[in-house]
Design a protein around this motif. Structure first.
Motif, PDB file in Angstrom:
ATOM      1  N   PHE A 310       1.001  -1.233   0.135  1.00  0.00           N
ATOM      2  CA  PHE A 310      -0.079   0.076  -0.097  1.00  0.00           C
ATOM      3  C   PHE A 310       0.945   1.279  -0.096  1.00  0.00           C
ATOM      4  O   PHE A 310       0.484   2.210  -0.534  1.00  0.00           O
ATOM      5  CB  PHE A 310      -1.035  -0.021   1.299  1.00  0.00           C
ATOM      6  N   ASN A 311       1.862   1.240   0.743  1.00  0.00           N
ATOM      7  CA  ASN A 311       2.752   2.390   0.634  1.00  0.00           C
ATOM      8  C   ASN A 311       3.271   2.533  -0.699  1.00  0.00           C
ATOM      9  O   ASN A 311       3.422   3.818  -1.284  1.00  0.00           O
ATOM     10  CB  ASN A 311       4.213   2.219   1.560  1.00  0.00           C
ATOM     11  N   THR A 312       3.688   1.532  -1.442  1.00  0.00           N
ATOM     12  CA  THR A 312       4.283   1.701  -2.952  1.00  0.00           C
ATOM     13  C   THR A 312       3.009   2.238  -3.752  1.00  0.00           C
ATOM     14  O   THR A 312       3.043   3.238  -4.510  1.00  0.00           O
ATOM     15  CB  THR A 312       4.640   0.371  -3.406  1.00  0.00           C
ATOM     16  N   LEU A 313       1.763   1.698  -3.550  1.00  0.00           N
ATOM     17  CA  LEU A 313       0.783   2.307  -4.422  1.00  0.00           C
ATOM     18  C   LEU A 313       0.199   3.431  -3.969  1.00  0.00           C
ATOM     19  O   LEU A 313       0.116   4.357  -5.015  1.00  0.00           O
ATOM     20  CB  LEU A 313      -0.529   1.351  -4.366  1.00  0.00           C
ATOM     21  N   ILE A 314      -0.001   3.835  -3.001  1.00  0.00           N
ATOM     22  CA  ILE A 314      -0.437   4.911  -2.431  1.00  0.00           C
ATOM     23  C   ILE A 314       0.625   6.354  -2.911  1.00  0.00           C
ATOM     24  O   ILE A 314       0.464   7.405  -3.439  1.00  0.00           O
ATOM     25  CB  ILE A 314      -0.513   5.251  -0.911  1.00  0.00           C
ATOM     26  N   GLY A 315       1.826   5.914  -2.715  1.00  0.00           N
ATOM     27  CA  GLY A 315       2.968   6.772  -2.982  1.00  0.00           C
ATOM     28  C   GLY A 315       2.901   7.235  -4.584  1.00  0.00           C
ATOM     29  O   GLY A 315       2.947   8.388  -4.895  1.00  0.00           O
ATOM     30  N   TYR A 316       2.635   6.231  -5.365  1.00  0.00           N
ATOM     31  CA  TYR A 316       2.565   6.473  -6.879  1.00  0.00           C
ATOM     32  C   TYR A 316       1.161   7.245  -7.318  1.00  0.00           C
ATOM     33  O   TYR A 316       1.449   8.025  -8.079  1.00  0.00           O
ATOM     34  CB  TYR A 316       2.733   5.432  -7.570  1.00  0.00           C
ATOM     35  N   LEU A 317       0.274   6.590  -6.547  1.00  0.00           N
ATOM     36  CA  LEU A 317      -0.975   7.478  -6.759  1.00  0.00           C
ATOM     37  C   LEU A 317      -0.893   8.941  -6.398  1.00  0.00           C
ATOM     38  O   LEU A 317      -1.401  10.043  -6.985  1.00  0.00           O
ATOM     39  CB  LEU A 317      -2.327   6.964  -6.160  1.00  0.00           C
ATOM     40  N   CYS A 318      -0.069   9.369  -5.389  1.00  0.00           N
ATOM     41  CA  CYS A 318      -0.284  10.735  -4.846  1.00  0.00           C
ATOM     42  C   CYS A 318       0.656  11.578  -5.919  1.00  0.00           C
ATOM     43  O   CYS A 318       0.360  12.672  -6.246  1.00  0.00           O
ATOM     44  CB  CYS A 318       0.453  10.835  -3.564  1.00  0.00           C
ATOM     45  N   ARG A 319       1.759  10.684  -6.491  1.00  0.00           N
ATOM     46  CA  ARG A 319       2.550  11.692  -7.336  1.00  0.00           C
ATOM     47  C   ARG A 319       1.719  11.854  -8.527  1.00  0.00           C
ATOM     48  O   ARG A 319       2.296  13.199  -9.346  1.00  0.00           O
ATOM     49  CB  ARG A 319       3.834  10.632  -7.623  1.00  0.00           C
TER      50      ARG A 319
END
Length: 700
Positions: A310-319
């Motif tokens: 989830f850290n990976t997914l949410i990080g790229y979604l935010c970017r």
């Protein structure tokens, strides 16, 4: 109040810069052990850093005392031969003692000799030990050979070890070969191990695969993976994950998915690391639908997403500003028993700030305690940076006040954000006080802090202050880096202080901070813009002397400068030098060279250059031909310009609006007004050029 002293930006004061900065820069650096809030402020910090009479007054004197105390008393004979004999006798005695002490002491002696670079003496000791030397001693000798770069000697010794070798006999050899990119030889060593009845261990496969990824790309690593499997070596999921990660990081996520599906072929099962690597690749490629399907698959195969997923997914979604999907991902987290951590909230706050939704970011920060999380300095700094970047200083002050109220200590990053804000807004007069406050809060200005202040000085035209701060950074225990020097050099060049810039470049090199191509390119660019091409050529030579290879930008800048200075022969020679060094000129460089040659009417030379261009993309770009047509039109050679237009079309490059505009202007300027008007009307009717040009030329 401390807070007011930090955040008050009103009523700028007049400051004698030199005295103020000298006062600050001469303060000794506080040791890291004393990084704590100091009740007495800046003067307490100064007192803490002041050397006491009971200890050496400088690091140099302390080192000198330590060095002299370890020296033996001087020999009375004064003979170098006596000293050499004593050393030799001591070494022999040590060797004999080791032999008498058994294999443990023998291996220790060999390791000690090899560490000192005395592999020959170590080999003699191993031979002298004979049967008493066990496998540990041989392994130490093999490792010593490898550290010395004598990998051939290491392989010869491993082949004749009298005791049965183990994996640690061969591991140093495999590691050394892989470090040199000799993957095939490393695989051969694994075969040699098998022939001697010694099974390889998993870390060996990891080292080989890592080297394959690093040296030949992921396709090479896949081939190595297949070769290892074909030889019957037992791979684990970690070995495969290494390759999957390399594939996805190189942007070839389809191949990553393919390998994920083939793990069963290698006798492995995908784990959470495997899926997370592929998920990251899908996020990099912005394939959000595929990422969602992969997460569904993870649940289906009983490998549910974890906090890293989830850290990976949410990080790229935010970017990518996809905050609706972020909300959905947060809901999924609770379904899978994952709780957002501090890092995730900091990522979300950062992404929301970059989108300009600072109120939402602040609301998330305030809600964190209700989720059982106390915002830390990272979360506050993230929001503070967003507010300062958006010039929302009143809200930034409120946030700082909140940090104090909630006992969240300011750190180096907090102060660096504030320093950057003050410098960006021309409030450099407040920076001194802010740096003093850093000391009071147990924070030390670092290279980022000083470089930010230096940049602020240069923007305000305070070049002398910037130079002084740069040269005195080392007295604060902080060495300037190439960015620090490059900023000051740019300031000096902007002020056309060429002599000072050259002196600073020399000082930079003397201090062991070698300029990068970016530093040289900036300096060369300023020189060429001012027509000081000879100085630029000298700087180009200086690059080579200092081991810094000129790049595409370097050559392009100098070639353009030479061409504009009318030195086309030198520009042509430099173009050939560039090509001979394996650097392919781009469209800008070819256009610059073509313009220079055309200004002298050397169209034959231009055509010769064009005929040697092998890049179809460049040859089909109208910008290249327009550079020549523009130069010919400025020379009033409209006939040759029209001939070159025909050459342009024959090469498969169609003229654009700029091409026709230049020709129409040239026709009108030479008195062919009617012809120019007729041509423009015809081109407009064919929609080759826009109608507003007709009004521009007074036709309608």
């Amino acid at each position: 109040m401390v807070l007011n002293r930090i955040i008050d930006t009103s009523s700028p004061r007049n400051i004698v810069w030199t005295n103020k900065w000298t006062l600050f820069l001469l303060q000794p650096t506080i040791p890291w052990q004393s990084k704590r809030p100091l009740s007495g402020g800046f003067h307490d910090a100064l007192a803490l850093a002041t050397p006491s009479p009971s200890r050496p007054t400088s690091l140099a004197s302390a080192n000198l005392q330590m060095l002299t105390s370890s020296l033996p008393p001087p020999t009375l004979s004064g003979s170098k031969l006596v000293a050499a004999t004593a050393i030799s006798t001591a070494a022999t005695a040590s060797s004999e003692a080791a032999l008498a002490g058994g294999s443990g002491r023998i291996s220790a002696l060999i390791r000690s000799l090899c560490a000192a670079g005395r592999t020959t003496d170590a080999a003699r000791s191993l031979d002298a030990a004979g049967a008493a030397a066990g496998i540990v001693a041989y392994n130490a000798m093999v490792a010593g050979y490898c550290r010395a770069g004598q990998v051939a000697a290491a392989r010869r010794l491993a082949a004749v070890v009298p005791d049965p070798p183990n994996a640690y006999t061969y591991f140093p050899i495999v590691r050394t070969l892989c470090a040199r990119g000799r993957i095939a030889d490393a695989l051969t060593v694994l075969d040699e191990m098998s022939h001697r009845g010694c099974a390889p261990i998993q870390p060996m496969y990891h080292v080989i695969l890592e080297a394959a990824c690093r040296g030949g790309g992921f396709r090479s690593a896949v081939r190595v993976l297949e070769a290892l499997h074909a030889k019957g070596y037992t791979l684990d999921t970690g070995n495969c994950n290494l390759v999957i990660n390399a594939i996805c990081e190189q942007g070839c996520v389809n191949e990553g998915v393919e390998l994920l599906r083939k793990l069963a072929f290698f006798g492995c099962e995908p784990d959470i690391v495997s899926y997370n690597a592929v998920l990251k690749g899908l996020c990099i490629a912005r394939r959000w639908g595929d990422a969602e399907e992969l997460m569904d698959e993870m649940v289906a195969v009983d490998c549910p997403p974890n906090i890293i997923t989830f850290n990976t997914l949410i990080g790229y979604l935010c970017r990518n500003g996809l905050f609706e999907q972020v909300h959905q991902a947060l809901l999924q987290m609770s379904e899978h028993g994952c709780t957002p951590d501090i890092r995730m909230y900091a990522t979300i706050i950062d992404g929301i700030c970059k989108e300009g939704h600072h109120e939402v970011a602040n609301e998330i920060l305030n809600r964190m305690p209700s989720y059982g999380l106390k915002p830390n300095v990272v979360c506050y700094n993230t929001l503070l940076k967003g507010l300062c970047s958006a010039q929302r200083w009143d809200e930034a002050k409120e946030l700082l006040a909140e940090m104090f109220q909630k006992d969240c200590p300011l750190d180096d990053v907090t102060f660096n954000i504030l320093v950057d804000f003050f410098c960006q807004n021309g409030l450099v007069d407040r920076v001194i006080e802010l740096l003093e406050q850093m000391l009071e809060h147990g924070c030390m200005p670092d290279v980022i802090t000083y470089t930010t202040v230096i940049n602020g000085f240069c923007k305000e035209g305070l070049i002398d202050e910037a130079v002084m701060l740069l040269k005195n950074m080392s007295s604060c225990g902080c060495m300037p880096n190439t960015i620090s020097y490059t900023i000051v050099l740019k300031g000096l060049c902007s002020a056309e202080r060429w002599v000072d810039a050259e002196e600073l470049m020399s000082h930079m090199i003397q201090q062991g901070c070698l300029p990068t191509p970016v530093t040289f390119n900036m300096f060369i660019n300023f020189l060429c813009k001012k027509g000081l091409v000879e100085h630029a050529i000298e700087l180009l030579k200086q690059m080579l002397v200092n081991g810094c290879s000129p790049d595409l930008i370097t050559y392009g800048t100098v070639i353009d400068g030479l061409g504009k200075a009318g030195k086309t022969e030198e520009a042509w020679e430099l173009l050939n030098v560039m090509v001979s060094k394996g650097i392919t000129p781009n469209l800008i460089i070819y256009s610059s060279m073509a313009s220079a040659l055309s200004r002298e009417g050397r169209i034959d030379k231009v055509i010769q250059m064009f005929d040697n261009i092998r890049d179809d993309t460049i040859m089909s770009d109208a910008v290249l031909y327009n550079a020549v047509i523009s130069s010919l039109c400025k020379r009033w050679e409209i006939d040759r310009a029209i001939d070159f237009l025909a050459y342009m079309v024959s090469n498969g490059c169609m003229p654009n609006e700029s091409t026709y505009t230049m020709l129409i202007k040239a026709l009108a300027s030479e008195g062919f007004v009617r012809e120019a008007q007729d041509l423009l009307t015809e081109l407009c009717s064919r929609r080759v050029v826009r109608k507003h040009l007709m009004r521009h030329f007074g036709i309608v």
